[in-house]
Design a protein around this motif. Sequence first.
Motif, mmCIF file in Angstrom:
data_model
loop_
_atom_site.group_PDB
_atom_site.id
_atom_site.type_symbol
_atom_site.label_atom_id
_atom_site.label_comp_id
_atom_site.label_asym_id
_atom_site.label_seq_id
_atom_site.Cartn_x
_atom_site.Cartn_y
_atom_site.Cartn_z
ATOM 1 N N GLY A 168 45.427 36.098 32.833
ATOM 2 C CA GLY A 168 45.861 34.867 32.198
ATOM 3 C C GLY A 168 46.173 34.977 30.716
ATOM 4 N N SER A 181 44.319 37.120 28.313
ATOM 5 C CA SER A 181 43.304 37.651 27.387
ATOM 6 C C SER A 181 43.766 38.990 26.787
ATOM 7 C CB SER A 181 41.945 37.825 28.086
ATOM 8 O OG SER A 181 41.935 38.927 28.970
ATOM 9 N N GLY A 212 38.350 42.823 37.202
ATOM 10 C CA GLY A 212 38.396 43.126 38.624
ATOM 11 C C GLY A 212 39.511 42.390 39.350
ATOM 12 N N SER A 213 39.799 41.170 38.929
ATOM 13 C CA SER A 213 40.836 40.408 39.630
ATOM 14 C C SER A 213 42.204 41.059 39.470
ATOM 15 C CB SER A 213 40.872 38.967 39.113
ATOM 16 O OG SER A 213 39.680 38.296 39.466
ATOM 17 N N ASP A 238 42.060 44.353 41.537
ATOM 18 C CA ASP A 238 42.141 44.036 42.973
ATOM 19 C C ASP A 238 43.551 43.574 43.338
ATOM 20 O OD1 ASP A 238 39.444 44.539 43.199
ATOM 21 O OD2 ASP A 238 38.939 42.590 44.077
ATOM 22 N N THR A 258 38.861 45.868 31.349
ATOM 23 C CA THR A 258 38.394 45.063 30.209
ATOM 24 C C THR A 258 37.109 44.299 30.519
ATOM 25 O OG1 THR A 258 39.718 43.140 30.873
ATOM 26 C CG2 THR A 258 40.780 44.736 29.390
ATOM 27 N N ASN A 270 36.946 52.281 42.889
ATOM 28 C CA ASN A 270 36.759 52.210 44.338
ATOM 29 C C ASN A 270 38.060 51.828 45.022
ATOM 30 O OD1 ASN A 270 36.957 49.321 44.672
ATOM 31 N ND2 ASN A 270 34.800 49.110 44.076
ATOM 32 N N LYS A 309 39.285 33.896 51.529
ATOM 33 C CA LYS A 309 39.053 34.987 50.582
ATOM 34 C C LYS A 309 38.623 36.207 51.390
ATOM 35 C CE LYS A 309 36.877 36.368 46.283
ATOM 36 N NZ LYS A 309 35.934 36.171 45.205
ATOM 37 N N LYS A 326 36.802 47.475 24.382
ATOM 38 C CA LYS A 326 37.694 46.458 24.962
ATOM 39 C C LYS A 326 36.912 45.309 25.599
ATOM 40 C CE LYS A 326 40.839 48.721 23.424
ATOM 41 N NZ LYS A 326 41.078 48.264 22.052
ATOM 42 N N THR A 356 35.351 41.336 23.353
ATOM 43 C CA THR A 356 35.906 39.976 23.294
ATOM 44 C C THR A 356 35.511 39.108 24.491
ATOM 45 O OG1 THR A 356 37.876 40.847 24.378
ATOM 46 C CG2 THR A 356 37.932 40.702 21.970
ATOM 47 N N HIS A 413 25.619 44.366 43.577
ATOM 48 C CA HIS A 413 26.199 45.525 44.295
ATOM 49 C C HIS A 413 25.117 46.565 44.579
ATOM 50 C CE1 HIS A 413 30.384 44.504 42.517
ATOM 51 N NE2 HIS A 413 30.069 43.745 43.546
ATOM 52 N N HIS A 429 27.370 39.039 49.637
ATOM 53 C CA HIS A 429 28.775 38.952 49.227
ATOM 54 C C HIS A 429 29.615 38.106 50.189
ATOM 55 C CE1 HIS A 429 28.228 41.701 45.942
ATOM 56 N NE2 HIS A 429 29.504 41.602 45.635
ATOM 57 N N HIS A 465 32.727 34.575 41.167
ATOM 58 C CA HIS A 465 32.114 35.485 42.144
ATOM 59 C C HIS A 465 30.627 35.712 41.848
ATOM 60 C CE1 HIS A 465 31.516 38.861 44.780
ATOM 61 N NE2 HIS A 465 31.312 39.694 43.775
HETATM 62 O O1 NZQ Z 1 42.740 36.428 33.115
HETATM 63 P P1 NZQ Z 1 42.443 36.821 31.712
HETATM 64 O O2 NZQ Z 1 43.123 36.018 30.707
HETATM 65 O O3 NZQ Z 1 42.591 38.314 31.508
HETATM 66 O O4 NZQ Z 1 40.872 36.494 31.467
HETATM 67 C C1 NZQ Z 1 39.830 37.013 32.259
HETATM 68 C C2 NZQ Z 1 39.326 36.016 33.301
HETATM 69 O O5 NZQ Z 1 39.508 34.711 32.885
HETATM 70 C C3 NZQ Z 1 38.619 37.217 31.393
HETATM 71 N N1 NZQ Z 1 38.592 38.519 30.700
HETATM 72 C C4 NZQ Z 1 38.644 39.743 31.274
HETATM 73 N N2 NZQ Z 1 38.498 40.698 30.335
HETATM 74 C C5 NZQ Z 1 38.367 40.069 29.130
HETATM 75 C C6 NZQ Z 1 38.435 38.673 29.367
HETATM 76 N N3 NZQ Z 1 38.330 37.772 28.379
HETATM 77 C C7 NZQ Z 1 38.161 38.249 27.133
HETATM 78 N N4 NZQ Z 1 38.060 39.567 26.835
HETATM 79 C C8 NZQ Z 1 38.156 40.499 27.805
HETATM 80 N N5 NZQ Z 1 38.009 41.794 27.523
HETATM 81 O O6 NZQ Z 1 37.542 37.163 32.296
HETATM 82 C C9 NZQ Z 1 37.852 36.260 33.354
HETATM 83 C C10 NZQ Z 1 37.364 36.825 34.665
HETATM 84 O O7 NZQ Z 1 38.098 37.982 35.017
HETATM 85 P P2 NZQ Z 1 38.046 38.569 36.503
HETATM 86 O O8 NZQ Z 1 38.911 39.784 36.531
HETATM 87 O O9 NZQ Z 1 38.314 37.504 37.484
HETATM 88 O O10 NZQ Z 1 36.498 38.975 36.642
HETATM 89 P P3 NZQ Z 1 35.800 40.104 37.455
HETATM 90 O O11 NZQ Z 1 36.041 41.432 36.857
HETATM 91 O O12 NZQ Z 1 34.412 39.646 37.599
HETATM 92 O O13 NZQ Z 1 36.527 40.115 38.884
HETATM 93 C C11 NZQ Z 1 36.177 39.220 39.903
HETATM 94 C C12 NZQ Z 1 36.997 39.481 41.150
HETATM 95 O O14 NZQ Z 1 36.693 40.767 41.715
HETATM 96 C C13 NZQ Z 1 36.314 40.616 43.091
HETATM 97 C C14 NZQ Z 1 35.719 39.234 43.110
HETATM 98 O O15 NZQ Z 1 35.624 38.716 44.419
HETATM 99 C C15 NZQ Z 1 36.669 38.463 42.238
HETATM 100 O O16 NZQ Z 1 37.836 38.098 42.960
HETATM 101 N N6 NZQ Z 1 35.439 41.721 43.510
HETATM 102 C C16 NZQ Z 1 35.998 42.933 43.700
HETATM 103 C C17 NZQ Z 1 35.283 44.002 44.186
HETATM 104 C C18 NZQ Z 1 35.885 45.320 44.407
HETATM 105 N N7 NZQ Z 1 37.179 45.478 44.238
HETATM 106 O O17 NZQ Z 1 35.194 46.276 44.754
HETATM 107 C C19 NZQ Z 1 33.861 43.890 44.542
HETATM 108 C C20 NZQ Z 1 33.226 42.665 44.017
HETATM 109 O O18 NZQ Z 1 32.104 42.387 44.826
HETATM 110 C C21 NZQ Z 1 34.099 41.464 43.964
HETATM 111 O O19 NZQ Z 1 34.191 40.853 45.231
#
Ligand code: NZQ
Length: 384
Positions: free
Chosen positions: A38, A40, A95-96, A99, A135, A144, A157, A176, A179, A195, A264, A278
């Motif tokens: 979004g 960041s 992670g989003s 993924d 980040t 992974n 989901k 990184k 922030t 995990h 999970h 999550h």
């Molecule tokens: O979207 P932006 O603007 O980048 O902001 C993000 C988001 O709003 C913000 N952010 C990330 N890095 C930042 C930051 N803000 C400031 N400074 C930074 N350096 O953080 C917010 C959340 O980000 P997101 O990527 O959604 O978080 P997370 O890493 O926790 O990922 C969650 C997702 O991963 C899945 C979850 O289900 C969920 O969809 N999972 C993936 C797994 C896997 N691939 O193995 C396993 C996990 O169990 C999990 O299910």
Amino acid sequence: MQNFTFHNPTRILFGSGQIAAIHQEIPSGARVLMTYGGGSVVKTGTLAEVKAALTDFTLLEFGGIEPNPTYETLMQAVALARREQVDFLLAVGGGSVIDGTKFIAAAIPFAGEPWDILAKQAPITAAVPFGSVLTLPATGSEMNSFSVITRAATQDKLGFGNPLVFPRFSVLDPTKTYTLPPRQVANGVIDAFVHIAEQYLTYPDDAKVQDRFAEGLLLTLIEDGPKALAEADNYAVRANLMWTATLALNGLIGAGVPQDWATHMLGHEITALHGLDHAQTLAIVLPAMLQIRRRDKREKLLQYAARIWDLHDGDEDARIDTAIRRTRDFFESLQVPTRLSSYGIGPEAITPLVRALERHGMTALGERQNVDLEQSRQVLALAC
Ligand code: NZQ
Ligand code: ZN
């Protein structure tokens, strides 16, 4: 210990300044699509730093991947990548974004409807290669081959995993993460914690190294999680958290041991139906899950009580109670509430959640496949 095959091909570039090294990791002449969330990474300057490292490449951008990335958004990136004949992807974010990029990578060459990769576990025979610049330490996605995607229209989901979607490389630069808002720092600590719990709090299988390794990772999270909240730019703390979160789900501690993952699966339904983060869902479900399944998990819970919470003496059941309470207290100390009610979700939510589990075939979960819908209902009821 069970038989296993372990192979993790992701190259890790760890430490401050490592973004500058990524040009060596991408084939020369590649048409690179950078994916991000979004905004960041635009605000923090991380995207600009990535671009500066890749001046020799044809660069395209796709932003707007949301937390809990959606199929709907990702298919726009697939269309762009196909149109522009992109041959390398670079995820810059949490992670989003990673993924989402895994799904894009698999969907680009996929002949049928890409949603089938998630809904029908349709086999993948090719994926566009990709790397990541992490980040947010949390998911382990940077090292992974799993990905979890949401279809907004149907509130599903679902996950998929395939060796073709291991990142080729991932940059882990702790600076990184300075922030990150406190909420995301806490989310990351809890996600990594759970995990580890999913792969450790099962039943003993004579896997000493995996156990000791898991315990070391848990203790690091308990020690450094609160410090990361108190001191946003403490490099050593951020470095330890980042590497811990990666090791928590890169296959190492899960090799040769039983695995649970019921927490999970319940958590994903809560996110899909109610939009919680999550890690918030995990903080709600895990304490209740451990309580309801304490008999099945008894030996490992006692080991956890002793080695993580220093509970060695007295009544065994009291020790297990205390260990579960300390787990909950740890999550709460990170300002992440551990009850459904704290998020405005009442008991009326339970039946739709159980129905969603049923619809997704989540009827025999856990390391013994004995968590049926009734037991999931009990867990959710206790989590209210
Ligand atoms: O979207 P932006 O603007 O980048 O902001 C993000 C988001 O709003 C913000 N952010 C990330 N890095 C930042 C930051 N803000 C400031 N400074 C930074 N350096 O953080 C917010 C959340 O980000 P997101 O990527 O959604 O978080 P997370 O890493 O926790 O990922 C969650 C997702 O991963 C899945 C979850 O289900 C969920 O969809 N999972 C993936 C797994 C896997 N691939 O193995 C396993 C996990 O169990 C999990 O299910
Ligand atoms: Zn998780």
